[in-house]
Design an enzyme around this catalytic site. Structure first.
Site, mmCIF file in Angstrom:
data_model
loop_
_atom_site.group_PDB
_atom_site.id
_atom_site.type_symbol
_atom_site.label_atom_id
_atom_site.label_comp_id
_atom_site.label_asym_id
_atom_site.label_seq_id
_atom_site.Cartn_x
_atom_site.Cartn_y
_atom_site.Cartn_z
ATOM 1 N N ASP A 101 0.861 -1.165 0.000
ATOM 2 C CA ASP A 101 0.000 0.000 0.000
ATOM 3 C C ASP A 101 0.915 1.237 0.000
ATOM 4 O O ASP A 101 1.414 1.625 -1.037
ATOM 5 C CB ASP A 101 -0.883 -0.123 1.251
ATOM 6 C CG ASP A 101 -2.018 0.849 1.288
ATOM 7 O OD1 ASP A 101 -2.618 1.088 0.234
ATOM 8 O OD2 ASP A 101 -2.333 1.362 2.377
ATOM 9 N N LYS A 129 -0.964 -1.597 -4.756
ATOM 10 C CA LYS A 129 -1.776 -0.395 -5.003
ATOM 11 C C LYS A 129 -0.811 0.750 -5.261
ATOM 12 O O LYS A 129 -0.514 1.533 -4.357
ATOM 13 C CB LYS A 129 -2.604 -0.057 -3.754
ATOM 14 C CG LYS A 129 -3.719 -1.001 -3.420
ATOM 15 C CD LYS A 129 -4.531 -0.376 -2.276
ATOM 16 C CE LYS A 129 -5.212 -1.403 -1.439
ATOM 17 N NZ LYS A 129 -5.845 -0.822 -0.235
HETATM 18 P P1 IMP Z 1 1.775 -0.552 3.836
HETATM 19 O O1 IMP Z 1 2.757 -0.669 4.959
HETATM 20 O O2 IMP Z 1 1.053 0.769 3.835
HETATM 21 O O3 IMP Z 1 2.365 -0.863 2.476
HETATM 22 O O4 IMP Z 1 0.609 -1.555 4.136
HETATM 23 C C1 IMP Z 1 0.747 -2.902 4.033
HETATM 24 C C2 IMP Z 1 -0.230 -3.624 4.944
HETATM 25 O O5 IMP Z 1 -1.484 -2.908 5.095
HETATM 26 C C3 IMP Z 1 -0.584 -4.940 4.332
HETATM 27 O O6 IMP Z 1 0.340 -5.937 4.686
HETATM 28 C C4 IMP Z 1 -1.987 -5.171 4.856
HETATM 29 O O7 IMP Z 1 -1.922 -5.807 6.118
HETATM 30 C C5 IMP Z 1 -2.576 -3.787 5.041
HETATM 31 N N1 IMP Z 1 -3.455 -3.409 3.909
HETATM 32 C C6 IMP Z 1 -3.239 -2.442 3.001
HETATM 33 N N2 IMP Z 1 -4.246 -2.349 2.112
HETATM 34 C C7 IMP Z 1 -5.128 -3.324 2.445
HETATM 35 C C8 IMP Z 1 -6.390 -3.761 1.876
HETATM 36 O O8 IMP Z 1 -6.907 -3.260 0.856
HETATM 37 N N3 IMP Z 1 -7.000 -4.792 2.524
HETATM 38 C C9 IMP Z 1 -6.478 -5.403 3.617
HETATM 39 N N4 IMP Z 1 -5.313 -5.019 4.175
HETATM 40 C C10 IMP Z 1 -4.628 -3.987 3.597
#
Ligand code: IMP
Ligand code: MG
Length: 175
Positions: A101, A129
């Site tokens: 994300d 994403k």
């Molecule tokens: P980041 O650290 O912002 O890249 O987020 C990664 C983590 O956020 C992932 O490993 C998921 O646990 C959670 N996450 C991000 N987007 C989603 C989604 O659309 N559905 C479920 N979990 C998400």
């Protein structure tokens, strides 16, 4: 919990794409072994399906981290909740994630893992994403699907710990 889930990516499409990525990884690592690092809990389902389809020797380890903090995603602090069981020095390592994300989690994990001196380190994710990325330094080597900015569940991904077991990737319609 009585939410309606719309199917975004059906099971057969997810499985087909995982098989393609597994074939690509198997080609890239021909003659070597891969050490998969599964990030709990979300990437458990993906890691298993990927591992089953790799034709090179595979070993597995697991780690868990939590992200919490201070308002903006970019400042979210990642904390290691469960470390790996084994050292990764000298091994060909692939971090396997469910979804990227902001890139905050992986940005932290990559630095942590690099310091342990693996022979190589790559990233593989079921979903990406890209429009949400804050940490542009995080380079993903293998992506099954890039999706728009939707909150998705299934195939390991949760909403409040639910829906991880759905065999497809879905979107909650009536939250
Ligand atoms: P980041 O650290 O912002 O890249 O987020 C990664 C983590 O956020 C992932 O490993 C998921 O646990 C959670 N996450 C991000 N987007 C989603 C989604 O659309 N559905 C479920 N979990 C998400
Ligand atoms: Mg999660």
């Amino acid at each position: 919990m009585e939410n309606e889930i719309r199917v975004l990516i059906p099971e057969d499409e997810v499985d087909r794409r995982i098989a393609e990525i597994a074939a690509e990884i198997s080609r890239d690592y021909a003659g070597k072994s891969v050490h998969l690092l599964c990030i709990l809990k979300g990437s458990v389902f993906f890691t298993c399906e990927l591992a089953k389809r790799l034709t090179v020797p595979v070993t597995l380890d697991f780690m868990s981290c939590s992200s919490y903090g201070s308002g903006t995603i970019s400042k979210g602090i990642v904390r290691l909740v469960k470390d790996l069981d084994e050292p990764i020095e000298g091994r060909d390592v692939i971090i396997v994630e469910d979804i990227i994300d902001s890139g905050n989690t992986l940005s932290y994990l990559v630095e942590l893992m690099k310091a342990r001196k693996p022979a190589s380190l790559k990233l593989c994710t079921l979903l990406d994403k890209p429009s949400r990325r804050v940490h542009h330094e995080v380079k993903v080597d293998y992506t099954c699907f890039s999706i728009e900015d939707l909150f998705v569940v299934g195939y390991g991904l949760d909403y409040d710990q639910h829906y991880r077991n759905l065999p497809y990737i879905g979107v909650i319609e009536n939250e």
